[in-house]
Scaffold this motif. Structure first.
Motif, PDB file in Angstrom:
ATOM      1  N   ALA A  79       0.934  -1.126  -0.132  1.00  9.65           N
ATOM      2  CA  ALA A  79      -0.093  -0.102   0.032  1.00  9.65           C
ATOM      3  C   ALA A  79       0.686   1.289   0.069  1.00  9.65           C
ATOM      4  N   ALA A  80       2.015   1.123   0.830  1.00 13.11           N
ATOM      5  CA  ALA A  80       2.848   2.283   0.795  1.00 13.11           C
ATOM      6  C   ALA A  80       3.503   2.768  -0.469  1.00 13.11           C
ATOM      7  N   VAL A  81       4.030   1.500  -1.352  1.00 14.19           N
ATOM      8  CA  VAL A  81       4.353   1.635  -2.573  1.00 14.19           C
ATOM      9  C   VAL A  81       3.527   2.329  -3.505  1.00 14.19           C
ATOM     10  N   ARG A  82       2.370   1.722  -3.562  1.00  8.76           N
ATOM     11  CA  ARG A  82       1.190   2.357  -4.320  1.00  8.76           C
ATOM     12  C   ARG A  82       0.778   3.816  -4.030  1.00  8.76           C
ATOM     13  N   ASP A  83       1.009   4.269  -2.796  1.00 10.93           N
ATOM     14  CA  ASP A  83       0.667   5.654  -2.319  1.00 10.93           C
ATOM     15  C   ASP A  83       1.886   6.573  -2.760  1.00 10.93           C
ATOM     16  N   ARG A  84       3.246   5.952  -2.611  1.00 13.47           N
ATOM     17  CA  ARG A  84       4.358   6.748  -2.964  1.00 13.47           C
ATOM     18  C   ARG A  84       4.357   7.200  -4.460  1.00 13.47           C
ATOM     19  N   VAL A  85       4.064   6.197  -5.177  1.00 14.75           N
ATOM     20  CA  VAL A  85       4.025   6.460  -6.807  1.00 14.75           C
ATOM     21  C   VAL A  85       3.001   7.555  -7.059  1.00 14.75           C
ATOM     22  N   GLY A  86       1.870   7.243  -6.419  1.00 12.80           N
ATOM     23  CA  GLY A  86       0.699   8.091  -6.532  1.00 12.80           C
ATOM     24  C   GLY A  86       1.213   9.551  -6.248  1.00 12.80           C
ATOM     25  N   GLU A  87       1.780   9.745  -5.231  1.00 14.56           N
ATOM     26  CA  GLU A  87       2.010  11.055  -4.905  1.00 14.56           C
ATOM     27  C   GLU A  87       3.445  11.767  -5.764  1.00 14.56           C
ATOM     28  N   ASP A  88       3.888  10.945  -6.334  1.00  9.72           N
ATOM     29  CA  ASP A  88       4.706  11.256  -7.571  1.00  9.72           C
ATOM     30  C   ASP A  88       4.474  11.454  -8.751  1.00  9.72           C
ATOM     31  N   GLY A  89       2.986  11.369  -8.716  1.00  9.17           N
ATOM     32  CA  GLY A  89       2.227  11.919 -10.126  1.00  9.17           C
ATOM     33  C   GLY A  89       1.904  10.668 -10.888  1.00  9.17           C
ATOM     34  N   GLY A  90       2.112   9.377 -10.447  1.00 13.26           N
ATOM     35  CA  GLY A  90       2.056   8.261 -11.420  1.00 13.26           C
ATOM     36  C   GLY A  90       0.645   7.940 -11.402  1.00 13.26           C
ATOM     37  N   GLY A  91       0.196   7.498 -12.611  1.00 12.66           N
ATOM     38  CA  GLY A  91      -1.115   6.992 -12.943  1.00 12.66           C
ATOM     39  C   GLY A  91      -1.369   5.510 -12.477  1.00 12.66           C
TER      40      GLY A  91
END
Length: 200
Positions: A79-91
């Motif tokens: 979940a943290a990996v998913r959120d970190r990529v999302g915070e970096d603008g990842g779709g």
């Protein structure tokens, strides 16, 4: 009882409980779960048998608690990996790729053999799998809506495909092989191209 004292006692209990679980897991990995005794765990953890029984009733309860903690940690990491990529603008596609790669690497490093067979019977494993399936399903649905991922197959069906495909990472010889497996899995999730047409 003062709050600081109460928190100190609780931290001590967590520490003792953690030491017991880690000692039991190490012994089970070394000797097999059926060869582990409460006396052996007490000795390895550096606690008395009376103390040990205050925390756990038997060896199986200790090993299941250890595995439950480990599995919960894996799901939190994903979940943290998913959120970190999302915070970096990842779709959704990028977040899904990051989650699948992290899960594949966990699967590759997961212990197998007698200990794994013994521990994977618990309900906590089914709960964690369902939480992970939901995480992947939501990313697939979001990606289908944005056009990043294929929308011609139901997200729940594709989530099952992902989990089964990534399970093969357990036998991979290297991290590079794991990443190739993830890349092949992701290829199957991209929108299909029809002759003379754009993505579905």
């Amino acid at each position: 009882m003062p709050r600081l004292w109460d928190e100190t006692i609780e931290a001590h209990r967590r520490g003792v409980r953690g030491a017991i679980m880690d000692a039991a897991a190490a012994l089970a990995a070394e000797r097999g779960p059926m060869s582990v005794t409460m006396s052996g765990i007490a000795g390895a953890a550096g606690v008395g048998r009376a103390t040990l029984y205050k925390y756990f009733s038997d060896v199986e309860a200790i090993l299941i608690a250890w595995h439950e903690r480990r599995v919960a940690g894996h799901v939190e990491h994903l979940a943290a990996v998913r959120d970190r990529v999302g915070e970096d603008g990842g779709g959704a596609g990028e977040r899904l790729a990051a989650v699948l790669e992290a899960y594949a690497l966990i699967s590759r490093d997961h212990p197998g053999g007698e200990l794994a067979a013994f521990l994977h019977r618990g309900e906590h494993v089914a709960r964690a799998q369902e939480r992970l399936r939901g995480m992947i399903r939501d990313l697939l649905a979001e990606g289908a809506q944005s056009g990043e991922l294929r929308g011609d197959v139901a997200p729940d069906e594709l989530a099952g495909y992902c989990l089964h495909a990534i399970a093969a990472a357990g036998g991979m010889p290297s991290e590079a092989a794991v990443r190739r497996l993830v890349a092949v899995t992701l290829d199957g999730l991209r929108p299909r191209l029809r002759a003379g047409a754009g993505p579905d």
